[in-house]
Design a protein around this motif. Structure first.
Motif, PDB file in Angstrom:
ATOM      1  N   GLY A  25     -40.651 -58.356  21.718  1.00  0.00           N
ATOM      2  CA  GLY A  25     -42.317 -58.320  22.336  1.00  0.00           C
ATOM      3  C   GLY A  25     -42.820 -57.942  20.957  1.00  0.00           C
ATOM      4  O   GLY A  25     -44.161 -57.775  20.874  1.00  0.00           O
ATOM      5  N   THR A  26     -41.478 -56.872  19.912  1.00  0.00           N
ATOM      6  CA  THR A  26     -42.457 -56.111  19.299  1.00  0.00           C
ATOM      7  C   THR A  26     -42.752 -57.180  17.681  1.00  0.00           C
ATOM      8  O   THR A  26     -42.205 -57.770  17.393  1.00  0.00           O
ATOM      9  N   ASP A  27     -43.069 -55.788  16.412  1.00  0.00           N
ATOM     10  CA  ASP A  27     -42.902 -56.679  15.358  1.00  0.00           C
ATOM     11  C   ASP A  27     -41.484 -56.864  14.674  1.00  0.00           C
ATOM     12  O   ASP A  27     -41.497 -56.870  13.797  1.00  0.00           O
ATOM     13  N   TRP A  28     -40.148 -56.163  15.495  1.00  0.00           N
ATOM     14  CA  TRP A  28     -39.183 -55.625  14.962  1.00  0.00           C
ATOM     15  C   TRP A  28     -38.515 -57.241  14.684  1.00  0.00           C
ATOM     16  O   TRP A  28     -37.600 -57.271  14.835  1.00  0.00           O
ATOM     17  N   ILE A  54     -36.259 -42.276  26.508  1.00  0.00           N
ATOM     18  CA  ILE A  54     -36.788 -42.775  25.919  1.00  0.00           C
ATOM     19  C   ILE A  54     -37.979 -43.970  26.304  1.00  0.00           C
ATOM     20  O   ILE A  54     -37.393 -44.369  28.066  1.00  0.00           O
ATOM     21  N   ILE A  55     -38.596 -45.086  26.132  1.00  0.00           N
ATOM     22  CA  ILE A  55     -39.490 -45.191  27.191  1.00  0.00           C
ATOM     23  C   ILE A  55     -39.323 -46.562  26.584  1.00  0.00           C
ATOM     24  O   ILE A  55     -38.865 -47.348  25.530  1.00  0.00           O
ATOM     25  N   VAL A  56     -39.062 -47.994  28.401  1.00  0.00           N
ATOM     26  CA  VAL A  56     -39.175 -49.179  27.672  1.00  0.00           C
ATOM     27  C   VAL A  56     -39.725 -50.474  28.139  1.00  0.00           C
ATOM     28  O   VAL A  56     -40.129 -49.438  29.439  1.00  0.00           O
ATOM     29  N   ALA A  57     -39.474 -51.156  28.041  1.00  0.00           N
ATOM     30  CA  ALA A  57     -40.531 -52.414  28.862  1.00  0.00           C
ATOM     31  C   ALA A  57     -40.422 -52.478  30.451  1.00  0.00           C
ATOM     32  O   ALA A  57     -40.948 -53.049  30.642  1.00  0.00           O
ATOM     33  N   ASP A  58     -39.121 -52.966  30.473  1.00  0.00           N
ATOM     34  CA  ASP A  58     -37.905 -53.089  31.724  1.00  0.00           C
ATOM     35  C   ASP A  58     -37.124 -52.856  31.494  1.00  0.00           C
ATOM     36  O   ASP A  58     -36.031 -52.154  30.628  1.00  0.00           O
ATOM     37  N   ALA A  85     -45.491 -50.273  29.261  1.00  0.00           N
ATOM     38  CA  ALA A  85     -45.750 -51.152  28.124  1.00  0.00           C
ATOM     39  C   ALA A  85     -46.134 -50.507  27.549  1.00  0.00           C
ATOM     40  O   ALA A  85     -47.412 -49.765  27.061  1.00  0.00           O
ATOM     41  N   TYR A  86     -45.944 -51.299  25.980  1.00  0.00           N
ATOM     42  CA  TYR A  86     -46.441 -51.012  24.704  1.00  0.00           C
ATOM     43  C   TYR A  86     -46.219 -52.129  23.814  1.00  0.00           C
ATOM     44  O   TYR A  86     -45.778 -53.314  23.871  1.00  0.00           O
TER      45      TYR A  86
END
Length: 343
Positions: A25-28, A54-58, A85-86
């Motif tokens: 869901g990121t530009d990567w 480490i920040i993670v989405a889920d 969320a990021y």
């Protein structure tokens, strides 16, 4: 009496480094496996020396990242995950800028505008609030500041001197004078003076000349900077002008800075676009300097120069060629957390 606020230098003791894991869901998304290889190498390198948050989405992304890091040999005891969320993973710019106040801390939460409105950034602008709500920081006061600023745009020596570029800050605040912007920086970041650079922007850098791609403090009297030794390169004139600016700067006791010029990598072209392969985008951690490596013959010389600038640190190359496809490098995806900050 209350302790005064201070903006620590990056080489001061750290609790951890903060990153956000890339996902589809990121530009990567287009090159996700390739960039994850850099994140894995970074995680292994950091956990050799200290903790990594480490920040993670889920939960699914957490399990995925844990598996990749474990397979590569990262120390699981030094990993911590937090869910938020990021929009993107450039934590240098969306993460907290931390001031120390004795044994307490203040998390400065500047407005993050997606580098002057170039990209959507609503979730990244709210990221620090999410981390505070998640209980990551219990010894810190959260302070929202209505002023656009990214961590990659500033560099401190830990003793009240800030280094930055006029191009970036002027683009973010076109209606303010240099003196007005300096006052904002000095007041918010508890700095005694601001040193400005007017030259040195890199092709492939969409941050409007962040200082952390150009020049970095290695000590209170030393600066490492990106040089260019190829007169035929489009960057030659600008980086030589920047080198002259750095040579003219003086420490607070009126001495010239010790300067460490970094070598210049050969041009990296991706789908017709020049990428910003700067060796100045290194990360200082406890006992080591993590150096962006680009698979270029200049990598080895850059490691030697960083070793000269940081004689008490191990120099650890991290492959960062996948990162510069999205216009940033190693320092840009990280934010150090000073010792004592974490719960």
């Amino acid at each position: 009496m209350p302790m005064s606020l201070r903006f620590p230098a990056e080489w001061e003791p750290q609790d951890a480094v903060l990153i956000a894991w890339p996902h589809a869901g990121t530009d990567w998304a287009e090159r996700l496996a390739e960039v994850e290889s850099t994140y894995v190498a970074l995680g292994v390198a950091i956990t050799r020396f200290q903790r990594l948050v480490i920040i993670v989405a889920d939960a699914a992304l957490e399990a995925h990242a844990r598996g990749l890091l474990a397979a590569a040999g990262a120390d699981p005891a030094r990993l911590r995950f937090v869910h938020a969320a990021y929009d993107d993973t450039w934590l240098r710019d969306s993460g907290p800028i931390t001031l120390r106040e004795g044994e307490a801390f203040r998390l400065l939460d500047f407005r993050f505008t997606g580098w002057g409105g170039k990209y959507g950034a609503a979730r990244d602008d709210a990221l620090i609030s999410q981390l505070v709500a998640a209980g990551l920081f219990t010894r810190a006061k959260h302070q929202r500041i209505d002023f656009a600023l990214e961590g990659g745009g500033i560099e401190t020596d830990g003793a009240g001197t800030l280094l930055t570029t006029w191009q970036c800050l002027h683009e973010r605040h076109p209606g303010l004078t240099r003196q007005e912007i300096a006052w904002q920086l000095e007041n918010a970041l508890q700095q005694q003076r601001v040193l400005w650079l007017d030259h040195g922007a890199l092709d492939g850098d969409d941050t409007d000349a962040h200082i952390d791609t150009l020049a970095r403090f290695a000590a209170r009297d030393a600066i490492v900077f990106q040089d260019c030794d190829d007169p035929a390169d489009s960057h030659y004139a600008g980086l030589k002008a920047m080198a002259a600016e750095l040579a003219a700067l003086r420490t607070t006791d009126n001495r010239p800075y010790r300067l460490y010029p970094l070598p210049w990598a050969r041009p990296i072209i991706d789908e017709g676009r020049r990428l910003a392969a700067s060796y100045a985008n290194f990360l200082i951690i406890n006992g080591a300097v993590l150096m962006p490596a680009y698979g270029d013959r200049a990598d080895a010389a850059a490691a030697v120069m960083l070793g000269n600038a940081f004689p008490n640190h191990a120099i650890v190359p991290v492959p960062c060629r996948p990162l510069i496809w999205q216009n940033g490098s190693l320092h840009c995806i990280t934010m150090q957390l000073p010792a004592g900050l974490l719960a």
